[in-house]
Write a protein that holds these residues in place. Structure first.
Motif, PDB file in Angstrom:
ATOM      1  N   HIS A   1       0.817  -1.215   0.000  1.00 64.82           N
ATOM      2  CA  HIS A   1       0.000   0.000   0.000  1.00 64.82           C
ATOM      3  C   HIS A   1       0.853   1.269   0.000  1.00 64.82           C
ATOM      4  O   HIS A   1       0.323   2.366   0.024  1.00 64.82           O
ATOM      5  CB  HIS A   1      -0.931  -0.006   1.215  1.00 64.82           C
ATOM      6  N   GLY A   2       2.171   1.095  -0.010  1.00 62.71           N
ATOM      7  CA  GLY A   2       3.061   2.259  -0.043  1.00 62.71           C
ATOM      8  C   GLY A   2       3.265   2.923   1.314  1.00 62.71           C
ATOM      9  O   GLY A   2       4.008   3.883   1.430  1.00 62.71           O
ATOM     10  N   PHE A   3       2.577   2.417   2.336  1.00 59.10           N
ATOM     11  CA  PHE A   3       2.698   3.003   3.671  1.00 59.10           C
ATOM     12  C   PHE A   3       2.665   1.928   4.735  1.00 59.10           C
ATOM     13  O   PHE A   3       2.017   0.900   4.557  1.00 59.10           O
ATOM     14  CB  PHE A   3       1.518   3.954   3.956  1.00 59.10           C
ATOM     15  N   SER A   4       3.352   2.187   5.835  1.00 62.97           N
ATOM     16  CA  SER A   4       3.075   1.430   7.049  1.00 62.97           C
ATOM     17  C   SER A   4       2.575   2.454   8.076  1.00 62.97           C
ATOM     18  O   SER A   4       2.660   3.657   7.847  1.00 62.97           O
ATOM     19  CB  SER A   4       4.330   0.714   7.551  1.00 62.97           C
ATOM     20  N   THR A   5       2.027   1.959   9.166  1.00 62.48           N
ATOM     21  CA  THR A   5       1.618   2.894  10.220  1.00 62.48           C
ATOM     22  C   THR A   5       2.322   2.503  11.507  1.00 62.48           C
ATOM     23  O   THR A   5       2.673   1.337  11.709  1.00 62.48           O
ATOM     24  CB  THR A   5       0.080   2.908  10.394  1.00 62.48           C
ATOM     25  N   MET A   6       2.622   3.494  12.340  1.00 61.33           N
ATOM     26  CA  MET A   6       3.278   3.212  13.617  1.00 61.33           C
ATOM     27  C   MET A   6       2.493   3.933  14.720  1.00 61.33           C
ATOM     28  O   MET A   6       2.033   5.052  14.523  1.00 61.33           O
ATOM     29  CB  MET A   6       4.718   3.695  13.591  1.00 61.33           C
TER      30      MET A   6
ATOM     31  N   GLY B   1      -4.376  -0.012  15.807  1.00 62.58           N
ATOM     32  CA  GLY B   1      -3.566   0.183  14.601  1.00 62.58           C
ATOM     33  C   GLY B   1      -4.048  -0.702  13.464  1.00 62.58           C
ATOM     34  O   GLY B   1      -4.117  -0.267  12.311  1.00 62.58           O
ATOM     35  N   ALA B   2      -4.386  -1.945  13.792  1.00 59.84           N
ATOM     36  CA  ALA B   2      -4.870  -2.863  12.764  1.00 59.84           C
ATOM     37  C   ALA B   2      -6.202  -2.360  12.201  1.00 59.84           C
ATOM     38  O   ALA B   2      -6.425  -2.375  10.983  1.00 59.84           O
ATOM     39  CB  ALA B   2      -5.026  -4.268  13.341  1.00 59.84           C
ATOM     40  N   ALA B   3      -7.091  -1.874  13.077  1.00 56.97           N
ATOM     41  CA  ALA B   3      -8.381  -1.348  12.624  1.00 56.97           C
ATOM     42  C   ALA B   3      -8.168  -0.126  11.730  1.00 56.97           C
ATOM     43  O   ALA B   3      -8.806   0.026  10.688  1.00 56.97           O
ATOM     44  CB  ALA B   3      -9.245  -0.976  13.834  1.00 56.97           C
ATOM     45  N   TYR B   4      -7.245   0.718  12.140  1.00 55.54           N
ATOM     46  CA  TYR B   4      -6.928   1.932  11.356  1.00 55.54           C
ATOM     47  C   TYR B   4      -6.416   1.549   9.967  1.00 55.54           C
ATOM     48  O   TYR B   4      -6.881   2.058   8.950  1.00 55.54           O
ATOM     49  CB  TYR B   4      -5.892   2.743  12.134  1.00 55.54           C
ATOM     50  N   PHE B   5      -5.480   0.615   9.919  1.00 55.24           N
ATOM     51  CA  PHE B   5      -4.898   0.226   8.638  1.00 55.24           C
ATOM     52  C   PHE B   5      -5.949  -0.451   7.753  1.00 55.24           C
ATOM     53  O   PHE B   5      -5.988  -0.247   6.542  1.00 55.24           O
ATOM     54  CB  PHE B   5      -3.703  -0.713   8.866  1.00 55.24           C
ATOM     55  N   ARG B   6      -6.811  -1.243   8.382  1.00 56.96           N
ATOM     56  CA  ARG B   6      -7.851  -1.953   7.627  1.00 56.96           C
ATOM     57  C   ARG B   6      -8.801  -0.948   6.979  1.00 56.96           C
ATOM     58  O   ARG B   6      -9.119  -1.051   5.787  1.00 56.96           O
ATOM     59  CB  ARG B   6      -8.614  -2.889   8.572  1.00 56.96           C
TER      60      ARG B   6
ATOM     61  N   ASP C   1       2.753  -4.005   8.442  1.00 55.78           N
ATOM     62  CA  ASP C   1       1.863  -2.884   8.132  1.00 55.78           C
ATOM     63  C   ASP C   1       1.681  -1.961   9.337  1.00 55.78           C
ATOM     64  O   ASP C   1       1.545  -0.754   9.184  1.00 55.78           O
ATOM     65  CB  ASP C   1       0.481  -3.407   7.716  1.00 55.78           C
ATOM     66  N   VAL C   2       1.643  -2.562  10.529  1.00 55.88           N
ATOM     67  CA  VAL C   2       1.360  -1.803  11.747  1.00 55.88           C
ATOM     68  C   VAL C   2       2.486  -2.055  12.749  1.00 55.88           C
ATOM     69  O   VAL C   2       2.703  -3.189  13.172  1.00 55.88           O
ATOM     70  CB  VAL C   2       0.021  -2.250  12.373  1.00 55.88           C
ATOM     71  N   VAL C   3       3.219  -1.000  13.113  1.00 58.50           N
ATOM     72  CA  VAL C   3       4.324  -1.123  14.065  1.00 58.50           C
ATOM     73  C   VAL C   3       3.859  -0.585  15.415  1.00 58.50           C
ATOM     74  O   VAL C   3       3.463   0.571  15.528  1.00 58.50           O
ATOM     75  CB  VAL C   3       5.561  -0.345  13.573  1.00 58.50           C
ATOM     76  N   VAL C   4       3.900  -1.450  16.421  1.00 54.78           N
ATOM     77  CA  VAL C   4       3.413  -1.101  17.752  1.00 54.78           C
ATOM     78  C   VAL C   4       4.594  -0.756  18.661  1.00 54.78           C
ATOM     79  O   VAL C   4       5.577  -1.512  18.726  1.00 54.78           O
ATOM     80  CB  VAL C   4       2.623  -2.284  18.353  1.00 54.78           C
ATOM     81  N   THR C   5       4.498   0.378  19.366  1.00 54.09           N
ATOM     82  CA  THR C   5       5.549   0.778  20.300  1.00 54.09           C
ATOM     83  C   THR C   5       4.988   1.805  21.285  1.00 54.09           C
ATOM     84  O   THR C   5       3.871   2.287  21.117  1.00 54.09           O
ATOM     85  CB  THR C   5       6.779   1.337  19.534  1.00 54.09           C
ATOM     86  N   ASP C   6       5.766   2.126  22.322  1.00 52.46           N
ATOM     87  CA  ASP C   6       5.337   3.162  23.257  1.00 52.46           C
ATOM     88  C   ASP C   6       5.605   4.547  22.654  1.00 52.46           C
ATOM     89  O   ASP C   6       6.380   4.679  21.716  1.00 52.46           O
ATOM     90  CB  ASP C   6       6.084   3.010  24.591  1.00 52.46           C
TER      91      ASP C   6
END
Lengths: 372, 372
Positions: free
Chosen positions: B150-155, B176-181, B240-245
């Motif tokens: 998709h040309g993007f990942s989200t963090m 994050g998964a819901a957002y990306f979906r 697709d979705v990078v999870v961090t603090d």
């Protein structure tokens, strides 16, 4: 372990580096070629090479420039990239990595260079070289291409330990400043503490305590403290030494490398689309090569372990001869400047200054309140 | 607070966005121009614009495309970039930011857009919209140019809170998964947890607990868990979705932006050196423009606040019309897909699933051991 000298021993005024020839992804051929490249440019370098004697003799013989400048130490074992540090500590005494660190411990060299497994290298270095007096957590410092006057900034810790308390962060500031001073001849490096904002009241609470400690030690540590810096400041002219814990630092380093690699790929892709762009790329080839050189991770390849009795330069596991040569150049500069001793001296004088200030503060308190 | 409709109210099937027209570095002119750009491309968008009535009327009148699609809400106050969130909560009721969030709270729009001060925007959003049931820490998600399909990942989180415990990290994974979906139509996004190594035993201990929670919720959360990822993986096709603090995420985001900006500057400098390079750059102009577009921070400008009763898109403070328009496009996509409700539903079903699993586990224990 047998010892063998190529032709003749290094001459007296040469700087001897201890080099682990095995364990990198590209094998001993790349390491020996890197040594040869460095030897060609710099007449003052000599090497102790650690690894399989038979293999190394054959490789060294290919480079006339190495004649008389390499001592080969046979070591039959090799630490692989996925070996656990604890396993190497138990069973790794016959490895080239162990032998490489041992030569620094014995005083035959002051700086070691290895492309091997970072965790194992740190573990062996810690156990054999031991920490400098007063250092709780050694750190790994990396170089970062920047707009600063030396073309680089340095960041530490980038992965020796996932945790750091305020005292550790102060020591990182002192060690990083000493490293930058010796590596780049900058008398008073600018030190910044990595945070999520530049305002004093931002970020995690332990960072505020570190801020105060680093600020108070600026004079004794001979650096200028520029306060909190953000991720975007790392490659700017605002700061020379970026202090952070090993968790955050490692993620920042790898994020920066990943971004640079993404942009390189995108640029290459776009320049291939259409004949006009291809022609343009051809004409601009020299400019693109200069760009590549400025952001080439191989040039900033040497991560350095600080806080030990001896300095260890860790080259990327995937380093080719150019990468190895860059790491050797850095190791030479540090060895020549007597960096380890200078840094130890600086750490001791700051510790003494802090103790003295604490004693004075205790004396000025009214009687009966001197003990906590 | 007065209300005023331009010509006619938005038609029924339009998606209405609530837009804070003040508070950005470039002023209301850039925001209104951004709205006009979006309105031109998309007939289904309508706006409620918040800010100084007199100024906004004059600006909106310049764009015929906005006729009949803007409702202007007068707000005399403006939140400046350096105002403290606490001060805005006390005295900011007359500001355009407050009014903008209030329209979402009142149900007149489901998504708000603002270029204002992030801390204040988060504080006002938290207080007025309140957290979704079961969410302890809302998060800010950013987009990142990547090699993914998709040309993007989200963090996330990239700065809402400097701390996150394992439960928070699980919620970030779900949000994050819901957002990306909803943003990219990816049915089963790949979720990774940012760490300093990809081996399961690496990194901070709280990350191991989060690893287990996120892995266990993958089925209910409708994502694929790829395990630990490193900084270098963020822009790759691994995740697709990078999870961090929020501490680590903010530093990674700004480091990535800083690196991209450094390389842009270096490329520009090198292409100016010598007439051959200049000619080459001229011929490759289209390729360089495409590169610029692919890594342009203005295109990935919309940070999104997740975990509230309503979605807030935060545009960079320095966003120009192009940046504002990108943020509006994202806000439109989220509003149209009914994102907030879908995400709330997902969070609730995972919470229910966890509670059920805990109850079942308690039941299967031998008698006398059901209570901890």
């Amino acid at each position: 372990m047998t010892q063998h000298s190529e032709s003749r021993a290094p001459t007296e005024n040469r700087v001897t580096l201890s080099v682990d020839a095995m364990g990198g992804d590209s094998g001993p051929a790349a390491v020996v070629e890197g040594c040869a490249k460095s030897a060609e440019k710099n007449a003052e370098i000599a090497f102790i090479l650690h690894g399989d004697e038979g293999v190394l003799h054959g490789l060294v013989a290919q480079y006339p420039g190495l004649t008389g400048r390499c001592t080969i130490r046979n070591a039959s074992g090799v630490v692989t990239m996925h070996e656990k540090p604890s396993a190497v500590l138990r069973n790794g005494k016959d490895t080239s990595m162990w032998s490489c660190i041992e030569a620094v411990r014995a005083g035959e060299a002051t700086v070691a260079v290895s492309c091997g497994n970072t965790g194992a290298l740190m573990a062996v270095s810690m156990i054999r070289l031991r920490k400098l007096p007063g250092v709780a957590r050694p750190a790994i410092a990396c170089l970062w291409p920047s707009r600063g006057r030396h073309g680089f900034s340095t960041m530490l810790d980038v992965g020796a330990d996932v945790k750091a308390d305020p005292d550790d962060l102060l020591q990182y500031a002192l060690m990083g400043a000493a490293y930058f001073r010796n590596g780049f001849g900058e008398q008073r490096p600018r030190v910044g503490l990595l945070n999520v904002g530049t305002e004093e009241n931002k970020g995690r609470t332990e960072y505020k305590a570190a801020y105060d400690l680093i600020e108070a030690a600026a004079e004794l540590g001979r650096y200028e403290f520029v306060g909190f810096v953000e991720g975007g400041d790392i490659p700017t002219d605002r700061v020379d030494v970026v202090v952070t814990d090993g968790f955050t630092g490692n993620i920042a380093l790898k994020t920066g490398e990943g971004t640079a690699s993404l942009i390189r790929d995108f640029l290459r892709e776009e320049l291939k689309r259409g004949w006009l762009s291809q022609l343009g790329a051809l004409l601009a080839m020299q400019a693109l090569k200069r760009l590549q050189k400025r952001i080439d991770p191989r040039r900033v390849n040497g991560g350095v372990f600080l806080g030990l009795n001896g300095t260890v330069v860790k080259s990327h596991g995937s380093a080719d001869a150019t990468g190895v040569s860059a790491a050797i150049k850095l190791a030479f500069q540090l060895a020549q400047s007597g960096f380890t001793e200078r840094m130890a001296h600086r750490l001791a004088s700051v510790a003494e200054g802090r103790a003295q200030a604490a004693a004075e503060a205790a004396q000025t308190k009214p009687e009966g309140q001197t003990a906590p």
